[in-house]
Design a protein around this motif. Structure first.
Motif, short mmCIF file in Angstrom:
data_model
loop_
_atom_site.label_atom_id
_atom_site.label_comp_id
_atom_site.label_asym_id
_atom_site.label_seq_id
_atom_site.Cartn_x
_atom_site.Cartn_y
_atom_site.Cartn_z
N PHE A 182 -10.55 23.47 -36.58
CA PHE A 182 -10.18 24.64 -35.77
C PHE A 182 -9.99 25.87 -36.67
O PHE A 182 -10.46 26.96 -36.39
CB PHE A 182 -8.88 24.38 -35.00
CG PHE A 182 -9.03 23.50 -33.79
CD1 PHE A 182 -10.18 23.53 -33.00
CD2 PHE A 182 -8.01 22.63 -33.41
CE1 PHE A 182 -10.31 22.73 -31.86
CE2 PHE A 182 -8.13 21.82 -32.28
CZ PHE A 182 -9.29 21.87 -31.52
N VAL A 183 -9.25 25.66 -37.77
CA VAL A 183 -8.92 26.78 -38.66
C VAL A 183 -10.18 27.33 -39.35
O VAL A 183 -10.34 28.54 -39.49
CB VAL A 183 -7.86 26.37 -39.71
CG1 VAL A 183 -7.57 27.51 -40.68
CG2 VAL A 183 -6.57 25.94 -39.02
N ASN A 184 -11.07 26.44 -39.74
CA ASN A 184 -12.27 26.88 -40.46
C ASN A 184 -13.31 27.52 -39.56
O ASN A 184 -14.20 28.24 -40.04
CB ASN A 184 -12.89 25.69 -41.21
CG ASN A 184 -12.07 25.29 -42.42
OD1 ASN A 184 -11.43 26.14 -43.06
ND2 ASN A 184 -12.05 24.01 -42.74
N GLU A 185 -13.23 27.24 -38.27
CA GLU A 185 -14.22 27.79 -37.34
C GLU A 185 -14.17 29.32 -37.36
O GLU A 185 -13.10 29.91 -37.29
CB GLU A 185 -13.91 27.27 -35.93
CG GLU A 185 -15.05 27.37 -34.95
CD GLU A 185 -16.22 26.42 -35.23
OE1 GLU A 185 -17.27 26.92 -35.64
OE2 GLU A 185 -16.06 25.20 -35.05
N PRO A 186 -15.33 29.99 -37.48
CA PRO A 186 -15.31 31.46 -37.57
C PRO A 186 -14.87 32.11 -36.26
O PRO A 186 -14.99 31.51 -35.19
CB PRO A 186 -16.76 31.81 -37.91
CG PRO A 186 -17.57 30.63 -37.49
CD PRO A 186 -16.68 29.43 -37.64
N PRO A 187 -14.37 33.36 -36.37
CA PRO A 187 -13.76 34.01 -35.20
C PRO A 187 -14.76 34.41 -34.11
O PRO A 187 -14.37 34.62 -32.97
CB PRO A 187 -13.07 35.24 -35.79
CG PRO A 187 -13.83 35.52 -37.05
CD PRO A 187 -14.28 34.20 -37.57
N ASN A 188 -16.03 34.53 -34.47
CA ASN A 188 -17.02 34.86 -33.44
C ASN A 188 -17.34 33.64 -32.57
O ASN A 188 -17.94 33.76 -31.52
CB ASN A 188 -18.31 35.40 -34.07
CG ASN A 188 -18.91 34.44 -35.09
OD1 ASN A 188 -18.18 33.80 -35.85
ND2 ASN A 188 -20.21 34.31 -35.10
N ILE A 189 -16.93 32.47 -33.02
CA ILE A 189 -17.13 31.24 -32.24
C ILE A 189 -15.82 30.84 -31.57
O ILE A 189 -15.77 30.60 -30.37
CB ILE A 189 -17.60 30.07 -33.16
CG1 ILE A 189 -18.83 30.45 -33.97
CG2 ILE A 189 -17.81 28.79 -32.36
CD1 ILE A 189 -20.12 30.61 -33.19
N LEU A 190 -14.76 30.77 -32.37
CA LEU A 190 -13.48 30.32 -31.82
C LEU A 190 -12.68 31.49 -31.24
O LEU A 190 -11.69 31.93 -31.80
CB LEU A 190 -12.65 29.59 -32.88
CG LEU A 190 -11.58 28.68 -32.28
CD1 LEU A 190 -12.16 27.36 -31.82
CD2 LEU A 190 -10.45 28.42 -33.26
#
Ligand code: BES
Ligand code: ZN
Ligand code: ZN
Length: 495
Positions: A182-190
């Motif tokens: 969750f934390v590593n997922e980039p902000p344009n996805i998460l």
């Protein structure tokens, strides 16, 4: 990765590599009395083996009966600690991950005679070190290790107990790895909405867990205006994920713990915009929510006998024509007004309303976790989690659990002067102290204003420990660490 127990073992399980330990006496003499005669002969047959002294961090590879053997030095046996063992096993995993299967002579990997604790550490070390975040890489990680045979001379009657220890270690490390993803997922996805959806999907099959998601309308109804003010500049809906785990047997003695997590899927700072360099990596500003979520998930999957609520406040902190301007005065869910002097001090606004919401559920204790202040890195560095609380019993318990999990946690005081500093002149409170000194605990002094009925509460500032724990071989050198989850799981186990 699968762990297969082989108790009452007379020989090593058949695998691509055999892992054995070695110790040292005074750093100069190898101690390998626990090896078989044949193993000692194969080892001694290689000239360079005389250089291997079994010191901590030393390893030596040789072949025995056509099989690869890795000897792992653990230093002076009586001095080996739980964290030493975790670290050496993490390094061991990296050396053997190129094999498909491994057989570990477990009896040699026990610290201070504590077999059960050591078995848990083996599960933790391998599970945590195996983590990779390579979904956006064309070339994936080349780790191949699928099966680990745990060979031990321990009696077969220990089978059930040992299996449970390994199973639980897998649950905890899987949960930590879910949080890391969750934390590593980039902000344009998460986006906030995507994050909430993924959590909902992840808990679907866990027994005893219920999930409710509050969107913008529901938050308006709840009068969570501080939370909403952070979301004003966003193109995406705020999400409050409310999870409940109820154990199968509830009595009046069953404890109820509430977790609250900061879930800023990206923090630009808002109108009080962060400089470019400081904005990089602010996708990790939701690590507090992932941390409590992972502990919640692990506890529920283990079926712990404690009721747990988990409140995750999700939004980004962005800028558009609707974004909250500095000087805005907003009334929170508990009725107190806050002058927002800096829109980059947004985490405390989201947490304030979430904490008040959690108080209404009347739990025995509330623990929040957040990447709340850069000041925490100044105070405690990047290796120590900040703890602040209104209740000594609770903070002592958390510090004890951190010790049990080999994680660093240190308490900072909330002094009356700092509580005063957070009071406003034209509003009840302000979200910024009068000076930048003591910023971590001043933020906690602000949060304390939203705890009612003297509920025991503790705040964990994970701004430093949430990512890039490169000193820990079982954490990726960069990116989400998954720190503090093991401490919280220990806390729940002892609740
Ligand atoms: N998310 C940040 C805190 C942070 C900064 C975490 C650096 C990890 C690394 C938080 O929202 C923030 O911006 N806090 C401000 C507070 C200040 C304006 C009182 C900070 O720490 O500078
Ligand atoms: Zn901020
Ligand atoms: Zn933030």
């Amino acid at each position: 990765m699968k762990f297969t127990l082989n108790l009452n073992a007379k020989v090593n399980s058949e695998a691509d590599v055999i892992v054995i330990s070695a110790f040292t006496k005074d750093e100069s003499t190898l101690v390998n009395t626990h090896w078989s005669k044949e193993m000692k002969t194969s080892f001694a047959a290689v000239n360079s083996s005389v250089n291997f002294k079994g010191g901590k961090g030393e390893t030596y590879s040789f072949t025995h009966e056509g099989l690869d053997v890795l000897a792992v030095g653990l230093g002076v046996k009586t001095k080996l600690t739980s964290e030493d063992l975790r670290k050496e096993l993490a390094k061991t995993y990296k050396l053997i991950s190129k094999y498909t299967s491994a057989a570990i002579a477990f009896d040699g990997f026990v610290f201070k005679g504590k077999k059960e604790e050591s078995l848990n550490i083996l599960g933790e070390a391998f599970g945590l070190t195996a983590y990779t975040f390579d979904k956006y890489l064309t070339k994936k990680s080349d780790a191949k290790l699928k099966e680990v045979f745990v060979d031990s001379t321990e009696a077969k009657s220990k089978g059930k107990k040992f299996q449970k220890i390994l199973d639980e270690a897998v649950v905890v490390t899987d949960s930590i790895n879910v949080a890391r993803d969750f934390v590593n997922e980039p902000p344009n996805i998460l986006r906030s909405t995507e994050y909430a959806k993924r959590v909902k999907k992840d808990v679907e099959k866990i027994k005893g867990v219920k999930c409710k998601i509050l969107g913008k309308k529901e938050l308006q109804k709840e009068k969570m205006n501080l939370f909403l003010s952070v979301n004003d500049g966003s193109a995406y809906a705020p999400q409050l994920v409310h999870l409940t785990y109820t154990p199968s047997k509830v009595t009046k003695n069953t404890k109820h713990i509430a977790f609250v997590g900061k879930g800023l899927v990206f923090d630009t700072g808002g109108y009080s915009l962060k400089p470019g360099g400081s904005m990089i990596n602010m996708k990790f500003d939701m690590a507090g929510s992932s941390t409590v979520y992972a502990a919640f998930r692990a506890a529920a999957m283990m079926g712990l006998n404690v009721k747990i609520t988990c409140i995750l406040g999700m939004t980004d902190n962005a800028v558009n024509e609707h974004a909250t301007m500095p000087d805005a005065i907003v009334r929170g869910r508990n009725g107190k007004t806050v002058e927002i002097l800096n829109t980059d001090a947004e985490g405390r606004l989201v947490l304030a309303d979430c904490l008040d919401y959690a108080c209404d559920l009347k739990p025995d204790a509330i623990i929040d976790s957040a990447t709340l202040t850069g000041a925490c890195l100044m105070a405690l560095g990047t290796e120590v989690c900040g703890l602040m609380s209104n209740n000594k019993k609770l903070s002592d318990k958390l510090i004890k659990s951190a010790g049990n999990a080999d994680e660093y946690m240190w308490e900072l005081p909330i002094i009356p002067e700092w509580e005063k500093d957070m009071k406003g002149t034209i509003s009840d409170l302000k979200n910024l102290g009068g000076s930048r000194w003591g910023g971590t605990a001043k933020a906690a002094a602000f949060l304390k204003e939203f705890i009612k009925d003297d509920i025991a509460w503790a705040h964990l500032d994970i701004a430093g420990v949430g990512d890039s724990q490169s000193h820990l071989p079982y954490c990726p050198a960069k990116g989400a660490s998954g720190a503090v989850v093991r401490s919280l799981v220990d806390f729940l186990k002892n609740s």
